[in-house]
Design an enzyme around this catalytic site. Structure first.
Site, short mmCIF file in Angstrom:
data_model
loop_
_atom_site.label_atom_id
_atom_site.label_comp_id
_atom_site.label_asym_id
_atom_site.label_seq_id
_atom_site.Cartn_x
_atom_site.Cartn_y
_atom_site.Cartn_z
N PHE A 193 0.85 -1.19 0.00
CA PHE A 193 0.00 0.00 0.00
C PHE A 193 0.88 1.24 0.00
O PHE A 193 1.72 1.41 0.89
CB PHE A 193 -0.93 0.04 1.22
CG PHE A 193 -1.88 1.21 1.17
CD1 PHE A 193 -3.13 1.08 0.59
CD2 PHE A 193 -1.51 2.46 1.66
CE1 PHE A 193 -4.00 2.17 0.51
CE2 PHE A 193 -2.37 3.55 1.57
CZ PHE A 193 -3.61 3.40 1.00
N ASP A 200 9.14 3.25 1.86
CA ASP A 200 7.93 3.95 2.27
C ASP A 200 7.72 3.71 3.77
O ASP A 200 7.24 2.67 4.19
CB ASP A 200 6.75 3.41 1.44
CG ASP A 200 5.41 4.00 1.86
OD1 ASP A 200 5.32 4.60 2.95
OD2 ASP A 200 4.44 3.85 1.09
N LYS A 257 2.03 10.47 8.39
CA LYS A 257 1.33 9.96 9.59
C LYS A 257 1.86 10.54 10.90
O LYS A 257 1.61 11.70 11.19
CB LYS A 257 1.35 8.43 9.59
CG LYS A 257 0.40 7.82 8.54
CD LYS A 257 0.15 6.36 8.81
CE LYS A 257 -0.65 5.67 7.74
NZ LYS A 257 -2.09 5.69 8.03
N THR A 264 2.25 24.64 -5.28
CA THR A 264 2.02 25.91 -4.57
C THR A 264 2.57 25.86 -3.15
O THR A 264 3.41 26.69 -2.78
CB THR A 264 0.51 26.24 -4.52
OG1 THR A 264 0.06 26.43 -5.85
CG2 THR A 264 0.26 27.51 -3.70
#
Lengths: 508, 508
Positions: free
Chosen positions: A230, A336, A367, A392
């Site tokens: 994931f 990750d 997280k 931005t």
């Protein structure tokens, strides 16, 4: 359970709170009803004065007040994935409150994203500063108009805990865009390499085709991920996510490859040779894909522990092998750490468990950091021109300041060590429980990985539901895993309450 | 410039501050050096006591202190796109400060994302609340554990300003993921329609193929966008972005189609027939693509004014035609109001200028809202099962509370009306300037669109650089546009300063 108690030598009964105790009690609070006579197990001091002594379950969850509130919320916000409505102003430390006055020990922690407790007093202090107020009111476009103190905020916060060997960061908003900007850096790096270096200009064909979404400007390259991985749910990250069909159905995806993730057999000590073979085969699959896939992978992305996909672990040797393979084939390794990072495995970063010879090329985080981004070290991962990796806001100084306060709190209370220790204790307790109830707690995993512990349950969804009725909020992962994701302030006396709750569930 | 002054009947010289004034002066501040004798033009009251009276340019920009700070920041953060380093604690209202003590009138406003001024006192108040502190410390996983007051925060904030006809919202983090989640909703809606409705289950083939990133589970469908559009820079949004090669080079993209955007000729009144023809051809291109493209578009995404792509406008009739076409072909219309939304065009949402018969299917927002997401109304745009549109945070209650405070401030000061009025005034001034300097200010656009004004310059980058030396921070868009993006608190006396600065630049 007698044997478990003996094995763990812990949990004096005096520190227990039963569900029938309808008035909350607090450690060290001044109120009349709040005095606590007995210390927590091992005589350890609670980190926070005022934390409740134990859960309180007053009603079915959701209770009547909450049900009405959910009905109302559903008129304007999809509530079908609602697990529990919370009252955060009444939540504290490891305990989450709901509108009906229920108070649960929370070992899910907002999908593993609350680091140092609800209502943490140190974070509260860090918020009440002019620097934070300015960061919130005057949110900058960081790439264009960074503040004069941005370097300092980075150095005393995000970069202070940078993984070894990685001294740069590109900040982002959440896990998905942290991964996607890392992927973008990987694609730009690879094409730069193919062109012959940072000083080689784009060709006219590159420029023209990029505007048409066609190769070579939009290259026929890929990111290699693993089955049951994931990595997020935007279009690029979702193309590397392979957790569940419900995450992916009806969303267009890049034709990127997936490699076999080693699905180890438990208990590990009984399957040493078999598991080594499983990992070798997975690595062979990675190499086969890197060398043969029609869209050459420029990076491999991997979680230290596959979390959403079911808490799947692999050995340090596997990850060292993966690092060697990526080096051999000049492919980047992106780790990750969105869910594993920031202390939960008993190291600040989970990949520290691997003892890699060279660091990963990029490490993504979010997280518990409450901010997000990717770390890197190789200067070649800065694209060769400005505005190639740009947006931005490019992150959020307010959240970077919050992460700095979280890091300070982790250091002040030595929470990574705490998590390593309490994790060992908790693992021992569940191991014992699993021996007594082998049909209910299976494939226990996470030994030596802090509180990042999981096991399979043959009736997982029922298990999670029942947990609330005994005062604990627990999450699942994959199809049948019960995953424990306590905060870093989870202590032995909390582990005792959790173990008692788990015992009640498996006995019922 | 005499004729401009006569035409605009404004700007008494007494309110000017020259660059040689090295001590800042403030409206209404108590300090000894801060008294201001003369009111701003038209006798209008400044919105904020303590706002500087005018720009101060002490040094070249960047000055010596800033140069050192940039050099230091570059060690840990890519500064090649740095435009100006700021000191936000010293910035106030429409004025941005830098470490060297320069103070510029800011009509770029963090790429159009600061709504009600630096250091806004009302926002400061809204931050100093327990609700905000809780939202920051206890950030929830909104889809699973929303707070008891989330419905109220939505209703008194984000949903209070929902575009007409749209009463639901899916919250996100920034413009890119706001658009991408809207795209996801569009794909799920389309596939649900193709299957025969929300109650029809996924096929085994759908489920299996989705996990392989293959059709039909990962469908061969597209989002149609326009040439020179900008919708973000993650993989899905970037596939719909067609602004500049530097945004797209080396990043894999979906083979999605692009339609011609009408590139109107200016001044509009001289090209009425020609522009109508240009718009009709663009609409024909849209219809051709919808009916023939090998990846059928399930949605068209469009900006009310193409911003990053060069400030390209189209008429209300064009957008009504686009709405009719999407209705005719059962394709969704997504209006990307990330840059145009929240008042800058003199309406709260720019698409209000169009008088559509039916509202857009989705409207995306971010920037000035300081939060992000997409509005929708049709219940069929809620996917048929939970967890299909989901992620850990699903937005940010802290920023939603901030947006609520911004909305309150907009209402308190009637800032949308202010922006409509001051925009008209500013446009008139620039129009006059363009008449006097036709070779320097070309294709002026944004009439009747609040302060969302732009023009082309034959030496744009030089223009923007020079602007700083005369005390104004201005941004560009596309290849040669000077784009004005003042905050909503930009008043006539600020417009006077801007006009004077523009005159200096074009005269030089």
């Amino acid at each position: 359970m007698a044997s478990l108690r003996a094995a763990a030598r812990l949990r004096p009964a005096a520190s227990r709170v039963t569900n029938s105790t309808l008035q909350p009690r607090f450690y060290g609070a001044a109120g009349a009803a709040a005095a606590v006579q007995s210390p927590p197990s091992f005589g350890e001091q609670p980190f926070f004065r005022g934390e409740p002594v134990g859960p309180i379950v007053r009603t079915a969850i959701p209770g009547p007040i909450t049900k009405k509130a959910i009905e109302d919320l559903d008129k304007v916000f999809d509530t079908r994935s609602l697990n529990m409505m919370a009252n955060y102003q009444k939540s504290f430390g490891n305990y989450i409150a709901d509108p009906d006055g229920n108070l649960l020990l929370d070992v899910y922690a907002q999908i593993a994203s609350i680091p140092v407790g609800y209502g943490n007093p140190s974070l509260h202090q860090a918020i009440l500063t002019e620097q934070m107020a300015s960061a919130l009111i005057n949110r900058p476009a960081l790439g264009n108009f960074p503040s004069h103190d941005w370097a300092d905020i980075l150095r005393t916060g995000i970069l202070k805990v940078a993984p070894k060997g990685l001294d740069q960061v590109f900040t982002a908003m959440a896990g998905s865009d942290a991964n996607e900007t890392a992927y973008k850096a990987a694609f730009m790096w690879r094409r730069q390499y193919e062109r012959g270096g940072a000083n080689v200009e784009f060709s006219e064909e590159d420029i023209a085709s990029s505007m048409l979404n066609q190769a070579p400007g939009a290259p026929q390259l890929s990111i290699l991920s693993f089955k049951t991985a994931f990595h997020g749910r935007l279009f690029g990250s979702l193309s590397t996510t392979r957790s569940k069909p419900i995450h992916k159905l009806d969303i267009p995806a890049f034709d990127w490859p997936q490699a076999t993730f080693p699905l180890l057999k438990y208990p590990l000590e009984d399957y040493v040779e078999e598991n080594a073979k499983i990992e070798a085969e997975a690595l062979a699959d990675v190499e086969r894909i890197i060398t043969t896939h029609h869209l050459p992978p420029c990076a491999v992305v991997v979680e230290p522990i596959q979390s959403e996909g079911g808490d799947n672990h692999a050995s340090p040797a596997f990850f060292r092998g993966l690092r060697a393979l990526t080096k051999k084939h000049n492919v980047l390794m992106i780790v990750d750490e969105v869910q594993t990072g920031v202390g939960a495995t008993g190291k600040f970063w989970a990949h520290e468990h691997w003892n890699l010879e060279t660091p990963p090329d990029m490490v993504t985080f979010s997280k518990k950091a409450q901010t997000a981004g990717y770390y890197f070290g190789n200067p070649e991962l800065r694209p060769n021109k400005p505005y190639r990796q740009f947006n931005t806001w490019m992150g959020d100084p307010a959240r970077a300041i919050l992460f700095r306060a979280i890091i300070d709190e982790i250091e002040r209370l030595d929470l990574v060590t705490n998590t390593a220790n309490v994790g060992e204790y908790l693992y021992g307790g569940i191991e014992q429980l699993a021996k007594e109830h082998p049909g209910e707690i299976m494939n226990l995993r996470g030994k030596g990985q802090g509180t990042f512990i999981a096991f399979d349950s043959p009736r997982r969804d029922e298990f999670l539901k029942k947990a609330k009725s005994v005062g604990v909020n627990i999450g699942g992962s994959g199809e049948r895993a019960v995953r424990l994701r306590p905060m870093l302030i989870f202590q032995r006396h909390h582990a005792d309450i959790l173990l008692e709750a788990l015992e009640k569930i498996v006995r019922s």
